[in-house]
Design an enzyme around this catalytic site. Structure first.
Site, PDB file in Angstrom:
ATOM      1  N   ASP A 131     123.635 111.606 -62.633  1.00  0.00           N
ATOM      2  CA  ASP A 131     124.769 110.814 -62.658  1.00  0.00           C
ATOM      3  C   ASP A 131     124.402 109.267 -62.080  1.00  0.00           C
ATOM      4  O   ASP A 131     124.649 109.467 -60.709  1.00  0.00           O
ATOM      5  CB  ASP A 131     126.054 111.633 -62.202  1.00  0.00           C
ATOM      6  CG  ASP A 131     127.326 110.827 -62.450  1.00  0.00           C
ATOM      7  OD1 ASP A 131     127.267 109.487 -62.586  1.00  0.00           O
ATOM      8  OD2 ASP A 131     128.408 111.241 -61.922  1.00  0.00           O
ATOM      9  N   TYR A 133     138.544  97.972 -70.142  1.00  0.00           N
ATOM     10  CA  TYR A 133     136.996  98.038 -70.447  1.00  0.00           C
ATOM     11  C   TYR A 133     136.536  96.678 -70.837  1.00  0.00           C
ATOM     12  O   TYR A 133     135.463  96.423 -70.289  1.00  0.00           O
ATOM     13  CB  TYR A 133     136.776  98.810 -71.825  1.00  0.00           C
ATOM     14  CG  TYR A 133     135.263  98.789 -72.546  1.00  0.00           C
ATOM     15  CD1 TYR A 133     134.413  99.663 -71.782  1.00  0.00           C
ATOM     16  CD2 TYR A 133     135.130  98.048 -73.491  1.00  0.00           C
ATOM     17  CE1 TYR A 133     133.056  99.623 -72.302  1.00  0.00           C
ATOM     18  CE2 TYR A 133     133.865  98.222 -74.130  1.00  0.00           C
ATOM     19  CZ  TYR A 133     132.811  98.879 -73.609  1.00  0.00           C
ATOM     20  OH  TYR A 133     131.715  99.108 -74.232  1.00  0.00           O
ATOM     21  N   ILE A 158     128.937  99.236 -83.166  1.00  0.00           N
ATOM     22  CA  ILE A 158     127.709  99.725 -83.405  1.00  0.00           C
ATOM     23  C   ILE A 158     127.995 101.151 -83.972  1.00  0.00           C
ATOM     24  O   ILE A 158     128.692 101.874 -83.508  1.00  0.00           O
ATOM     25  CB  ILE A 158     126.851  99.880 -82.045  1.00  0.00           C
ATOM     26  CG1 ILE A 158     126.919  98.667 -81.271  1.00  0.00           C
ATOM     27  CG2 ILE A 158     125.375 100.359 -82.492  1.00  0.00           C
ATOM     28  CD1 ILE A 158     126.307  98.781 -79.908  1.00  0.00           C
TER      29      ILE A 158
END
Length: 271
Positions: free
Chosen positions: A70, A160, A193
């Site tokens: 992680d 974001y 995408i």
């Protein structure tokens, strides 16, 4: 008459023979494709994913090494860099594909979600830059995946997009600071995408609506983003530094205006 300069071997500039590269987020989508691209150009690839089975599978597919970690934590990044040095020896480059969007209205964003989004997009990138820059004595490219959302406002992507915008500035600042050490820092900024994650989330009608807004008529594939990352990782991009390159089919250069059917107006002669 002045003699023309000899042309370099451009094909050789794409070669990554025997160079050691780390790919963060290699398990699927863009990460898997750039792992294939690097390996096909001769690189020895160290594939990292938070899911060990995914990391192992792509490493086996490209003849590389793998590690489960992680990397949103400093300890996770340190673990990866240490393991990569053991397997690769010298680290010549890093490609960082990590980043997940939590999409929701501003009013619904909890404090812990804000911290999570910053951590997975921005904070981990600082850990990567800080750590990798100390174990790349020969210099080399460090390349991130930013987002069109970091360049333009997108509904329900405030946090974001803010995180990606900050990542873009991190790239530019690091390019200035690390450039004298021979380390080039760049990013790509994709639009939509057709990644495995988005293919699961969006239906056919939604993809048709997305495609309609892309000047070339379709969303990108992971392979197309990986191809740009491969260019930035090669000596073809030896003088590319501090760049956030849009790879969005032209979305970022279009104006958000309604369709006024100008052609129809012109044909009818109305004003």
């Amino acid at each position: 008459m002045t003699q023309a300069a000899a042309a370099p071997d451009y094909r050789a500039l794409l070669s990554l023979d025997d160079r050691g590269f780390i790919v963060l987020g290699a398990g699927d989508g863009i990460g898997a494709q750039i792992s294939h691209g690097l390996a096909q150009c001769g690189a020895r690839v160290f594939c990292v994913d938070i899911v060990e089975d995914k990391a192992r599978a792509i490493a086996e597919a490209v003849g590389g090494h793998h590690c489960a970690a992680d990397v949103t934590s400093a300890a996770g990044v340190a673990k990866v860099l240490k393991a990569a040095q053991v397997q690769l020896g010298v680290i010549h480059g890093v490609v960082d594909v990590i980043g997940v969007a939590r999409i929701k209205p501003i009013a619904e964003f909890a404090d812990e979600e804000f911290e999570w989004q910053l951590g997975i997009v921005l904070r981990h990138a600082l850990y990567v830059l800080r750590g990798a820059s100390q174990v790349m004595p020969q210099g080399g490219p460090i390349t991130f995946v930013g987002s069109m959302s970091g360049n333009r406002a997108v509904a329900n992507q405030l946090v974001y997009g803010t995180s990606k915008a900050a990542l873009h500035h991190l790239v530019r600042g690091a390019a200035v600071e690390l450039g004298p050490k021979g380390i080039r820092v760049n990013a790509v900024a994709p639009g939509f995408i057709r990644t495995p994650r988005l293919l699961e989330l969006l239906d056919k009608a939604q993809w048709e609506e997305i495609d309609r807004h892309v000047p070339i008529g379709r969303a990108a594939t992971p392979e197309e983003i990986a191809a740009t990352l491969l260019f930035m990782s090669s000596d073809l991009a030896a003088h590319v530094n501090g760049v956030v390159m849009p790879v969005d089919g032209g979305v970022s250069v279009t104006a958000a205006l309604p369709d006024l059917e100008f052609g129809k107006v012109a044909r009818t002669g109305t004003a």
